[in-house]
Motif scaffolding. Structure first.
Motif, short mmCIF file in Angstrom:
data_model
loop_
_atom_site.label_atom_id
_atom_site.label_comp_id
_atom_site.label_asym_id
_atom_site.label_seq_id
_atom_site.Cartn_x
_atom_site.Cartn_y
_atom_site.Cartn_z
N GLY A 57 0.67 -1.06 -0.07
CA GLY A 57 0.24 -0.36 -0.15
C GLY A 57 0.71 1.57 -0.10
O GLY A 57 0.29 2.24 -0.28
N ALA A 58 1.83 1.40 0.96
CA ALA A 58 2.66 2.79 1.17
C ALA A 58 3.41 2.80 -0.39
O ALA A 58 3.72 3.86 -1.20
CB ALA A 58 3.83 2.54 1.99
N THR A 59 4.03 1.39 -1.19
CA THR A 59 4.15 1.83 -2.21
C THR A 59 3.36 2.43 -3.35
O THR A 59 4.15 3.27 -4.41
CB THR A 59 5.06 0.55 -2.82
N SER A 60 2.38 1.99 -3.42
CA SER A 60 1.24 2.78 -4.60
C SER A 60 1.64 4.54 -3.98
O SER A 60 1.06 4.18 -5.29
CB SER A 60 0.22 1.66 -4.15
N LEU A 61 1.01 4.40 -3.06
CA LEU A 61 0.60 5.55 -2.33
C LEU A 61 2.05 6.36 -3.00
O LEU A 61 2.29 7.66 -3.49
CB LEU A 61 0.45 5.77 -1.05
N ILE A 62 3.02 6.07 -2.99
CA ILE A 62 4.33 6.78 -3.39
C ILE A 62 4.77 6.48 -4.45
O ILE A 62 4.72 7.85 -5.16
CB ILE A 62 5.46 6.44 -1.92
N TYR A 70 -0.61 5.67 -12.42
CA TYR A 70 -1.77 4.03 -12.73
C TYR A 70 -1.20 3.83 -10.79
O TYR A 70 -2.27 2.57 -11.21
CB TYR A 70 -1.02 3.70 -13.47
N SER A 71 -0.24 3.94 -10.37
CA SER A 71 0.15 2.90 -9.38
C SER A 71 -0.97 2.92 -8.18
O SER A 71 -1.02 2.06 -7.93
CB SER A 71 1.36 2.93 -8.80
N LEU A 72 -2.01 4.35 -8.69
CA LEU A 72 -2.67 4.49 -7.03
C LEU A 72 -3.55 3.19 -7.18
O LEU A 72 -4.03 3.09 -6.49
CB LEU A 72 -2.97 5.94 -7.40
N PHE A 73 -4.32 3.55 -8.66
CA PHE A 73 -5.10 2.15 -9.52
C PHE A 73 -4.87 0.43 -8.65
O PHE A 73 -6.06 0.19 -8.99
CB PHE A 73 -5.38 2.66 -10.14
N THR A 112 -4.31 -11.60 -10.61
CA THR A 112 -3.98 -10.94 -11.77
C THR A 112 -5.81 -11.05 -12.52
O THR A 112 -5.83 -10.29 -13.51
CB THR A 112 -3.52 -12.63 -12.77
N VAL A 113 -6.57 -11.54 -11.24
CA VAL A 113 -8.17 -11.02 -11.88
C VAL A 113 -8.62 -10.30 -11.85
O VAL A 113 -9.24 -9.03 -12.46
CB VAL A 113 -8.65 -12.23 -11.27
N VAL A 114 -7.42 -9.21 -10.94
CA VAL A 114 -7.73 -7.43 -10.23
C VAL A 114 -7.73 -7.08 -10.83
O VAL A 114 -7.81 -5.80 -11.47
CB VAL A 114 -7.55 -7.35 -8.65
N SER A 115 -5.73 -6.72 -11.55
CA SER A 115 -5.56 -6.18 -12.62
C SER A 115 -6.14 -6.35 -14.06
O SER A 115 -5.94 -5.37 -13.96
CB SER A 115 -3.90 -7.00 -12.36
N THR A 116 -6.84 -7.47 -14.37
CA THR A 116 -7.45 -7.17 -15.72
C THR A 116 -8.49 -6.17 -15.41
O THR A 116 -8.89 -5.80 -16.03
CB THR A 116 -7.26 -9.05 -15.42
N ALA A 117 -9.31 -6.81 -14.59
CA ALA A 117 -10.86 -6.18 -14.07
C ALA A 117 -10.18 -4.35 -14.54
O ALA A 117 -11.05 -3.94 -15.46
CB ALA A 117 -11.12 -5.88 -12.96
N ILE A 118 -9.22 -3.70 -13.36
CA ILE A 118 -8.17 -2.46 -13.83
C ILE A 118 -8.87 -2.20 -14.48
O ILE A 118 -9.13 -1.12 -15.40
CB ILE A 118 -8.19 -1.98 -12.23
N GLY A 125 -7.25 -1.45 -21.25
CA GLY A 125 -6.70 -2.43 -21.56
C GLY A 125 -4.70 -1.33 -21.39
O GLY A 125 -3.64 -2.14 -22.41
N ILE A 126 -5.38 -0.07 -21.95
CA ILE A 126 -3.30 0.70 -21.58
C ILE A 126 -3.87 1.21 -20.87
O ILE A 126 -3.51 1.93 -20.00
CB ILE A 126 -4.36 2.07 -22.77
N THR A 127 -1.92 0.85 -20.65
CA THR A 127 -1.75 1.54 -18.97
C THR A 127 0.12 2.09 -18.97
O THR A 127 0.57 2.02 -20.37
CB THR A 127 -1.65 0.57 -17.78
N SER A 128 1.19 2.14 -18.96
CA SER A 128 1.89 2.71 -18.63
C SER A 128 3.21 1.62 -18.43
O SER A 128 4.31 2.11 -19.06
CB SER A 128 2.49 3.28 -17.24
#
Length: 183
Positions: A57-62, A70-73, A112-118, A125-128
């Motif tokens: 969680g801390a990594t995503s925030l920072i 994109y990391s926040l999402f 994988t399931v969660v990141s696919t949905a996000i 389908g396009i992220t960084s």
């Protein structure tokens, strides 16, 4: 009130730093893997699910606030990775090489399931990540966006967690003699 030891805080900060450095390397080089969960899984191995979830969680925030929005999402993926890895490492010590392939599989599948949905619902389908190029290649073959993202996520997430589990096993082996349980 239970006090957190300096050694524990230092190791958690190191794990967050590992994630930040890894994610920035993958981002700058447009790698199709993420390298942002080595610290999360290491913290989960040493401190359990809560330690892994804290680091993720801390990594995503920072990272989300500094270099990659994109990391926040994708914070739920980090939290889930820390939780699953922490629960697995309660039963299995990270130094056993024969179990690494299936540990990587079990750790990667829920994320994988969660990141696919996000990726599909929020970003079409396009992220960084460098894996977006692979998604676009699959879309060019005519398959659906969800299937393209899922296929790429399965492969890239597993490869990323496989590397992560091996690195964690190496670091854990070195740490277990030098640093008794920090909690």
């Amino acid at each position: 009130m239970r006090r957190i030891k300096t050694r524990t805080m230092t190791l958690l900060a190191l794990c967050i730093t590992l994630n930040i450095v890894g994610s920035n390397i993958a981002l700058m080089l447009k790698l199709p893997i993420y390298l942002d969960s080595i610290g999360t899984v290491l913290a989960a191995a040493v401190f359990g699910p809560l330690g892994g979830m804290f680091v993720g969680g801390a990594t995503s925030l920072i990272v989300g606030a500094t270099t990659d929005l994109y990391s926040l999402f994708f914070m739920p993926v980090q939290l889930l990775t820390g939780l699953v890895a922490g629960l697995l490492y309660r039963r299995i010590k990270p130094g056993t090489w024969r179990s690494n392939w299936w540990l990587a599989l079990v750790i990667s599948l829920p994320g994988t399931v969660v990141s696919t949905a996000i990726t599909v619902m929020l970003f079409h389908g396009i992220t960084s990540s460098g894996s977006s190029v692979l998604v676009q290649l699959l879309l060019g073959t005519g398959i659906s966006k969800t299937l393209a993202v899922l296929l790429i996520q399965v492969g890239t997430d597993y490869l990323d967690r496989f590397i992560t589990v091996y690195v964690v096993a190496l670091v854990y082996r070195a740490l277990r003699y030098k640093l008794p349980q920090a909690n």
